[in-house]
Design a protein around this motif. Structure first.
Motif, PDB file in Angstrom:
ATOM      1  N   ALA A 147      -3.050 -15.832  -5.887  1.00 50.92           N
ATOM      2  CA  ALA A 147      -3.662 -15.436  -4.614  1.00 50.92           C
ATOM      3  C   ALA A 147      -4.749 -16.439  -4.218  1.00 50.92           C
ATOM      4  O   ALA A 147      -4.881 -16.797  -3.037  1.00 50.92           O
ATOM      5  CB  ALA A 147      -4.241 -14.026  -4.725  1.00 50.92           C
ATOM      6  N   GLY A 148      -5.527 -16.891  -5.208  1.00 49.86           N
ATOM      7  CA  GLY A 148      -6.530 -17.916  -4.931  1.00 49.86           C
ATOM      8  C   GLY A 148      -5.903 -19.215  -4.453  1.00 49.86           C
ATOM      9  O   GLY A 148      -6.423 -19.885  -3.557  1.00 49.86           O
ATOM     10  N   LEU A 149      -4.762 -19.563  -5.033  1.00 50.95           N
ATOM     11  CA  LEU A 149      -4.042 -20.768  -4.614  1.00 50.95           C
ATOM     12  C   LEU A 149      -3.550 -20.624  -3.177  1.00 50.95           C
ATOM     13  O   LEU A 149      -3.639 -21.553  -2.382  1.00 50.95           O
ATOM     14  CB  LEU A 149      -2.869 -21.026  -5.566  1.00 50.95           C
ATOM     15  CG  LEU A 149      -1.963 -22.218  -5.229  1.00 50.95           C
ATOM     16  CD1 LEU A 149      -2.756 -23.516  -5.206  1.00 50.95           C
ATOM     17  CD2 LEU A 149      -0.817 -22.309  -6.239  1.00 50.95           C
ATOM     18  N   GLN A 150      -3.042 -19.442  -2.825  1.00 52.42           N
ATOM     19  CA  GLN A 150      -2.569 -19.209  -1.457  1.00 52.42           C
ATOM     20  C   GLN A 150      -3.712 -19.291  -0.449  1.00 52.42           C
ATOM     21  O   GLN A 150      -3.542 -19.786   0.664  1.00 52.42           O
ATOM     22  CB  GLN A 150      -1.885 -17.840  -1.368  1.00 52.42           C
ATOM     23  CG  GLN A 150      -0.561 -17.749  -2.104  1.00 52.42           C
ATOM     24  CD  GLN A 150       0.457 -18.753  -1.602  1.00 52.42           C
ATOM     25  OE1 GLN A 150       0.524 -19.054  -0.404  1.00 52.42           O
ATOM     26  NE2 GLN A 150       1.258 -19.274  -2.520  1.00 52.42           N
ATOM     27  N   ALA A 151      -4.894 -18.799  -0.836  1.00 51.09           N
ATOM     28  CA  ALA A 151      -6.051 -18.885   0.048  1.00 51.09           C
ATOM     29  C   ALA A 151      -6.422 -20.340   0.310  1.00 51.09           C
ATOM     30  O   ALA A 151      -6.716 -20.728   1.447  1.00 51.09           O
ATOM     31  CB  ALA A 151      -7.223 -18.127  -0.569  1.00 51.09           C
ATOM     32  N   THR A 152      -6.388 -21.147  -0.745  1.00 48.62           N
ATOM     33  CA  THR A 152      -6.712 -22.575  -0.600  1.00 48.62           C
ATOM     34  C   THR A 152      -5.670 -23.279   0.262  1.00 48.62           C
ATOM     35  O   THR A 152      -6.003 -24.098   1.129  1.00 48.62           O
ATOM     36  CB  THR A 152      -6.796 -23.233  -1.986  1.00 48.62           C
ATOM     37  OG1 THR A 152      -7.668 -22.473  -2.830  1.00 48.62           O
ATOM     38  CG2 THR A 152      -7.319 -24.648  -1.879  1.00 48.62           C
ATOM     39  N   ARG A 153      -4.403 -22.956   0.033  1.00 50.19           N
ATOM     40  CA  ARG A 153      -3.322 -23.552   0.836  1.00 50.19           C
ATOM     41  C   ARG A 153      -3.479 -23.229   2.318  1.00 50.19           C
ATOM     42  O   ARG A 153      -3.285 -24.092   3.190  1.00 50.19           O
ATOM     43  CB  ARG A 153      -1.965 -23.026   0.355  1.00 50.19           C
ATOM     44  CG  ARG A 153      -1.428 -23.670  -0.891  1.00 50.19           C
ATOM     45  CD  ARG A 153      -0.124 -22.997  -1.248  1.00 50.19           C
ATOM     46  NE  ARG A 153       0.516 -23.569  -2.413  1.00 50.19           N
ATOM     47  CZ  ARG A 153       1.558 -23.014  -3.027  1.00 50.19           C
ATOM     48  NH1 ARG A 153       2.039 -21.858  -2.581  1.00 50.19           N
ATOM     49  NH2 ARG A 153       2.096 -23.589  -4.076  1.00 50.19           N
ATOM     50  N   LEU A 154      -3.845 -21.972   2.606  1.00 54.62           N
ATOM     51  CA  LEU A 154      -3.970 -21.564   4.002  1.00 54.62           C
ATOM     52  C   LEU A 154      -5.104 -22.327   4.682  1.00 54.62           C
ATOM     53  O   LEU A 154      -4.996 -22.707   5.852  1.00 54.62           O
ATOM     54  CB  LEU A 154      -4.213 -20.057   4.093  1.00 54.62           C
ATOM     55  CG  LEU A 154      -4.233 -19.463   5.511  1.00 54.62           C
ATOM     56  CD1 LEU A 154      -2.939 -19.788   6.256  1.00 54.62           C
ATOM     57  CD2 LEU A 154      -4.462 -17.958   5.461  1.00 54.62           C
ATOM     58  N   GLY A 155      -6.176 -22.574   3.951  1.00 53.25           N
ATOM     59  CA  GLY A 155      -7.260 -23.366   4.508  1.00 53.25           C
ATOM     60  C   GLY A 155      -6.818 -24.768   4.872  1.00 53.25           C
ATOM     61  O   GLY A 155      -7.216 -25.319   5.904  1.00 53.25           O
ATOM     62  N   ILE A 156      -5.943 -25.364   4.038  1.00 56.38           N
ATOM     63  CA  ILE A 156      -5.412 -26.696   4.319  1.00 56.38           C
ATOM     64  C   ILE A 156      -4.476 -26.654   5.520  1.00 56.38           C
ATOM     65  O   ILE A 156      -4.535 -27.506   6.419  1.00 56.38           O
ATOM     66  CB  ILE A 156      -4.676 -27.243   3.079  1.00 56.38           C
ATOM     67  CG1 ILE A 156      -5.649 -27.422   1.918  1.00 56.38           C
ATOM     68  CG2 ILE A 156      -3.977 -28.571   3.406  1.00 56.38           C
ATOM     69  CD1 ILE A 156      -4.974 -27.785   0.600  1.00 56.38           C
ATOM     70  N   THR A 157      -3.589 -25.644   5.557  1.00 59.12           N
ATOM     71  CA  THR A 157      -2.633 -25.505   6.653  1.00 59.12           C
ATOM     72  C   THR A 157      -3.334 -25.375   7.998  1.00 59.12           C
ATOM     73  O   THR A 157      -2.871 -25.899   9.009  1.00 59.12           O
ATOM     74  CB  THR A 157      -1.743 -24.269   6.417  1.00 59.12           C
ATOM     75  OG1 THR A 157      -1.052 -24.424   5.171  1.00 59.12           O
ATOM     76  CG2 THR A 157      -0.718 -24.114   7.533  1.00 59.12           C
ATOM     77  N   MET A 158      -4.484 -24.674   8.010  1.00 58.63           N
ATOM     78  CA  MET A 158      -5.213 -24.456   9.256  1.00 58.63           C
ATOM     79  C   MET A 158      -6.185 -25.591   9.562  1.00 58.63           C
ATOM     80  O   MET A 158      -6.970 -25.509  10.519  1.00 58.63           O
ATOM     81  CB  MET A 158      -5.971 -23.124   9.173  1.00 58.63           C
ATOM     82  CG  MET A 158      -5.059 -21.921   9.021  1.00 58.63           C
ATOM     83  SD  MET A 158      -5.947 -20.348   8.788  1.00 58.63           S
ATOM     84  CE  MET A 158      -6.637 -20.133  10.420  1.00 58.63           C
ATOM     85  N   ASN A 159      -6.120 -26.668   8.758  1.00 56.61           N
ATOM     86  CA  ASN A 159      -6.957 -27.855   8.984  1.00 56.61           C
ATOM     87  C   ASN A 159      -8.439 -27.500   9.041  1.00 56.61           C
ATOM     88  O   ASN A 159      -9.180 -27.998   9.898  1.00 56.61           O
ATOM     89  CB  ASN A 159      -6.545 -28.567  10.284  1.00 56.61           C
ATOM     90  CG  ASN A 159      -5.156 -29.157  10.195  1.00 56.61           C
ATOM     91  OD1 ASN A 159      -4.711 -29.557   9.107  1.00 56.61           O
ATOM     92  ND2 ASN A 159      -4.454 -29.214  11.315  1.00 56.61           N
ATOM     93  N   LEU A 160      -8.884 -26.672   8.135  1.00 58.72           N
ATOM     94  CA  LEU A 160     -10.282 -26.268   8.116  1.00 58.72           C
ATOM     95  C   LEU A 160     -11.095 -27.286   7.311  1.00 58.72           C
ATOM     96  O   LEU A 160     -10.826 -27.505   6.134  1.00 58.72           O
ATOM     97  CB  LEU A 160     -10.424 -24.885   7.482  1.00 58.72           C
ATOM     98  CG  LEU A 160      -9.664 -23.753   8.175  1.00 58.72           C
ATOM     99  CD1 LEU A 160      -9.796 -22.458   7.381  1.00 58.72           C
ATOM    100  CD2 LEU A 160     -10.172 -23.560   9.596  1.00 58.72           C
ATOM    101  N   PRO A 161     -12.081 -27.925   7.918  1.00 55.95           N
ATOM    102  CA  PRO A 161     -12.866 -28.919   7.177  1.00 55.95           C
ATOM    103  C   PRO A 161     -13.823 -28.289   6.170  1.00 55.95           C
ATOM    104  O   PRO A 161     -14.099 -28.867   5.119  1.00 55.95           O
ATOM    105  CB  PRO A 161     -13.634 -29.653   8.274  1.00 55.95           C
ATOM    106  CG  PRO A 161     -13.748 -28.643   9.381  1.00 55.95           C
ATOM    107  CD  PRO A 161     -12.493 -27.825   9.332  1.00 55.95           C
ATOM    108  N   SER A 162     -14.338 -27.091   6.510  1.00 55.48           N
ATOM    109  CA  SER A 162     -15.306 -26.427   5.647  1.00 55.48           C
ATOM    110  C   SER A 162     -14.891 -24.977   5.474  1.00 55.48           C
ATOM    111  O   SER A 162     -14.594 -24.283   6.458  1.00 55.48           O
ATOM    112  CB  SER A 162     -16.710 -26.498   6.266  1.00 55.48           C
ATOM    113  OG  SER A 162     -17.644 -25.813   5.452  1.00 55.48           O
ATOM    114  N   VAL A 163     -14.860 -24.494   4.247  1.00 52.03           N
ATOM    115  CA  VAL A 163     -14.390 -23.129   4.003  1.00 52.03           C
ATOM    116  C   VAL A 163     -15.042 -22.565   2.743  1.00 52.03           C
ATOM    117  O   VAL A 163     -15.355 -23.315   1.804  1.00 52.03           O
ATOM    118  CB  VAL A 163     -12.847 -23.099   3.860  1.00 52.03           C
ATOM    119  CG1 VAL A 163     -12.401 -23.872   2.637  1.00 52.03           C
ATOM    120  CG2 VAL A 163     -12.320 -21.675   3.809  1.00 52.03           C
TER     121      VAL A 163
END
Length: 372
Positions: free
Chosen positions: A267-283
């Protein structure tokens, strides 16, 4: 690993390494070996009797202070320095109970037979525990735990601790306490413990939804639901915008998941992936598994059974200008838990972006649904 329990594989290849399954750190400990023996179901010679397992499960789940829980554990194994035990070790010759002087001071006399003990149990509404005809102390103690409610077990454990403590005070400080005084101390101590639990609960309620407060960047919370019979899990991921408002949710199904521990990491990996997919610079990525969060925060190589998943999470940190991993309480993570549980129940993956949220989260041309 148990039969049918697969090993998590990494997305990015790296060298294999040995881990010990029994500890979250991956390092061997005697404690974890003992726990694995308790859970063993293959060789009857290694099975620990049901009454032992039930007794210790109940003891450790009472949430008593460590000084009391450990003392009860020592009592159960007769590891206390009673006068009878000290004589066996050739430390003393006198074994008469310092309180009553009538009988030998062994484990049974201290906690079942001494007149002061009898008075404590009577004034604590627990006189029934000394009316038993069971002779052996271990058999008696496990029977008492089996027949008692959780509240009664707490009183019994605290009573035993105060009885042992008062005996030491009598020997070393020459101060004696009556059964009435000890029973009063037990009641006061139980009240203090209950007060601490109530204040802790109130504090947690006051901190609820703290992750919705504005942060420097977007917040992503994650949680999991796990079915240990089918080795399936679902990851629930929730994105909170800079204003603290709900921005997006996503659920992902997983198969061949070896444990709840691995499910939390996925689940933590999916959260990190979603941040990358949404092009979030800071999360800020937040979860209610303290162990997983600590592993994600670390820059060291993780040697546990989920080391491959943690390696994947750590390798994705370079995709952000700034990424933080932070622990939150379960009460602050209810939405992620809810969508994960529903996804596992329905066996459906979902991805939902709320289009009326902060538009800066979604660069121009970025899709607002799961791509084909």
């Amino acid at each position: 690993m148990t039969v049918g329990s697969p090993i998590p594989l990494a997305e990015i290849p790296h060298e294999d390494f040995q881990v010990w399954k029994g500890e979250l750190s991956g390092d061997f400990s005697v404690r974890s070996a003992y726990k694995l023996l308790q859970e063993s179901s293959f060789d009857p010679n290694f099975l620990i009797q049901a009454d032992i397992k039930d007794f210790y499960n109940k003891l450790w789940n009472l949430q008593l202070p460590s000084k009391i829980a450990i003392t009860i554990w020592r009592i159960s194994w007769s590891y206390l320095p009673t006068l009878v035990n000290l004589k066996y070790k050739r430390v003393t010759r006198n074994v008469a109970c310092p309180r009553c002087g009538r009988e030998k001071e062994d484990i049974t006399h201290i906690f079942r037979q001494c007149p002061v003990t009898v008075e404590v149990w009577h004034l604590s509404d627990l006189s029934w525990i000394i009316d038993s005809t069971i002779q052996g102390f271990w058999e008696w103690l496990t029977w008492v735990f089996k027949m008692s409610t959780t509240e009664q077990c707490k009183r019994i454990c605290c009573g035993m601790w105060f009885l042992w403590r008062s005996g030491n005070i009598l020997i070393h400080e020459r101060k004696s306490e009556t059964g009435r005084e000890l029973s009063h101390k037990v009641k006061q101590y139980i009240a203090e413990l209950e007060g601490l639990e109530e204040r802790k609960s109130t504090s947690n309620m006051n901190c609820s939804h703290c992750h919705r407060e504005p942060l420097n960047g977007v917040t992503i919370t994650f949680d999991t639901a796990f079915n240990k019979r089918t080795f399936k899990s679902a990851s629930g991921v929730v994105v909170w915008g800079r204003s603290g408002r709900l921005s997006a949710t996503k659920t992902v199904l997983h198969t061949n998941v070896p444990s709840l521990f691995a499910a939390e990491a996925l689940a933590g990996l999916q959260a990190t992936r979603l941040g990358i997919t949404m092009n979030l610079p800071s999360v800020t990525v937040m979860g209610d598994s303290r162990t997983i969060i600590k592993k994600c925060q670390s820059i060291e190589k993780d040697k546990s059974v989920i080391g491959a998943i943690i390696h994947d999470i750590q390798s994705k940190k370079i995709c952000f200008q700034n990424i933080r991993f932070k622990f939150i309480n379960r009460t602050d993570n209810l939405l992620a838990h809810k969508i994960a549980r529903e996804a596992l129940k329905k066996e459906e993956e979902t991805y939902l972006v709320l289009v009326n949220e902060d538009s800066s989260l979604y660069p121009e041309g970025h899709w607002r649904r799961e791509p084909d």
